[in-house]
Enzyme design. Structure first.
Site, PDB file in Angstrom:
ATOM      1  N   ASN A  87       0.855  -1.188   0.000  1.00 46.80           N
ATOM      2  CA  ASN A  87       0.000   0.000   0.000  1.00 46.80           C
ATOM      3  C   ASN A  87       0.889   1.236   0.000  1.00 46.80           C
ATOM      4  O   ASN A  87       1.860   1.312   0.752  1.00 46.80           O
ATOM      5  CB  ASN A  87      -0.898  -0.006   1.231  1.00 46.80           C
ATOM      6  N   GLN A  94      -2.297   2.918   2.938  1.00 45.96           N
ATOM      7  CA  GLN A  94      -1.135   2.784   3.828  1.00 45.96           C
ATOM      8  C   GLN A  94      -1.423   3.460   5.161  1.00 45.96           C
ATOM      9  O   GLN A  94      -1.861   4.614   5.207  1.00 45.96           O
ATOM     10  CB  GLN A  94       0.113   3.414   3.173  1.00 45.96           C
ATOM     11  N   HIS A 100       6.505  -1.426   3.790  1.00 43.53           N
ATOM     12  CA  HIS A 100       6.346  -2.846   4.115  1.00 43.53           C
ATOM     13  C   HIS A 100       5.605  -3.558   3.010  1.00 43.53           C
ATOM     14  O   HIS A 100       4.807  -2.958   2.286  1.00 43.53           O
ATOM     15  CB  HIS A 100       5.607  -3.028   5.447  1.00 43.53           C
TER      16      HIS A 100
HETATM   17  P1  AMP Z   1      -0.766  -0.751   5.848  1.00 48.19           P
HETATM   18  O1  AMP Z   1      -2.218  -0.482   6.077  1.00 48.19           O
HETATM   19  O2  AMP Z   1      -0.437  -1.309   4.509  1.00 48.19           O
HETATM   20  O3  AMP Z   1       0.103   0.417   6.231  1.00 48.19           O
HETATM   21  O4  AMP Z   1      -0.415  -1.960   6.833  1.00 48.19           O
HETATM   22  C1  AMP Z   1      -0.037  -1.780   8.153  1.00 48.19           C
HETATM   23  C2  AMP Z   1      -0.225  -3.109   8.804  1.00 48.19           C
HETATM   24  O5  AMP Z   1       0.500  -3.098  10.023  1.00 48.19           O
HETATM   25  C3  AMP Z   1      -1.682  -3.458   9.158  1.00 48.19           C
HETATM   26  O6  AMP Z   1      -2.065  -4.655   8.464  1.00 48.19           O
HETATM   27  C4  AMP Z   1      -1.653  -3.637  10.671  1.00 48.19           C
HETATM   28  O7  AMP Z   1      -2.482  -4.688  11.116  1.00 48.19           O
HETATM   29  C5  AMP Z   1      -0.187  -3.919  10.936  1.00 48.19           C
HETATM   30  N1  AMP Z   1       0.294  -3.557  12.261  1.00 48.19           N
HETATM   31  C6  AMP Z   1       0.058  -2.417  12.952  1.00 48.19           C
HETATM   32  N2  AMP Z   1       0.697  -2.430  14.131  1.00 48.19           N
HETATM   33  C7  AMP Z   1       1.367  -3.607  14.189  1.00 48.19           C
HETATM   34  C8  AMP Z   1       2.215  -4.233  15.154  1.00 48.19           C
HETATM   35  N3  AMP Z   1       2.523  -3.628  16.328  1.00 48.19           N
HETATM   36  N4  AMP Z   1       2.717  -5.458  14.887  1.00 48.19           N
HETATM   37  C9  AMP Z   1       2.409  -6.079  13.731  1.00 48.19           C
HETATM   38  N5  AMP Z   1       1.635  -5.543  12.764  1.00 48.19           N
HETATM   39  C10 AMP Z   1       1.109  -4.336  12.998  1.00 48.19           C
END
Ligand code: AMP
Ligand code: ZN
Length: 112
Positions: A87, A94, A100
């Site tokens: 994203n 995002q 990521h």
């Molecule tokens: P995005 O929406 O592509 O930025 O994805 C961010 C992702 O990070 C989401 O799928 C969240 O569930 C994940 N996320 C947020 N905080 C954490 C955390 N502390 N450990 C693992 N994943 C996380």
């Protein structure tokens, strides 16, 4: 490192994460809110905000992709395939601004 970045804090060990892969430059860990039986995030340990910033570093890009494909080959449930999602920016969904790649699998993926 970026001071208030959640994923930099995971890299530094300040916030716990369920790590599935680690090398000198790359970390893979389970998404806290999984959208599939296997849902892991792969990041470069060096902070960039998004994929457009990371893209100017071909070595980092290649490390990231080779790490996740290497990881995937070790997981039987991913043998027949998986989905990668990146994203970019608010409109792309995002929410964490440390680049990521989502790796999703362990079930039949459908549409979008
Ligand atoms: P995005 O929406 O592509 O930025 O994805 C961010 C992702 O990070 C989401 O799928 C969240 O569930 C994940 N996320 C947020 N905080 C954490 C955390 N502390 N450990 C693992 N994943 C996380
Ligand atoms: Zn960061």
């Amino acid at each position: 490192m970026s001071k208030n970045c959640l994923f930099c804090k995971i890299v530094k060990g300040e916030i716990p994460a369920a790590k599935v892969f680690e090398s000198e430059t790359v970390l893979g860990f389970k998404d806290i809110n999984p959208s599939a039986p296997i849902h892991v995030l792969f990041i470069s340990k060096t902070h960039t905000n998004d994929i457009s910033e990371l893209s100017i570093d071909p070595t980092a890009l290649s490390d990231l992709f080779s790490s996740l494909t290497e990881y995937a080959t070790t997981i039987p449930e991913l043998k027949d395939g998986y989905r990668l999602i990146i994203n970019k920016g608010p409109r792309g969904g995002q929410s964490v601004f440390h680049t990521h790649i989502h790796l999703l699998g362990g079930k039949q993926m459908q549409g979008f």
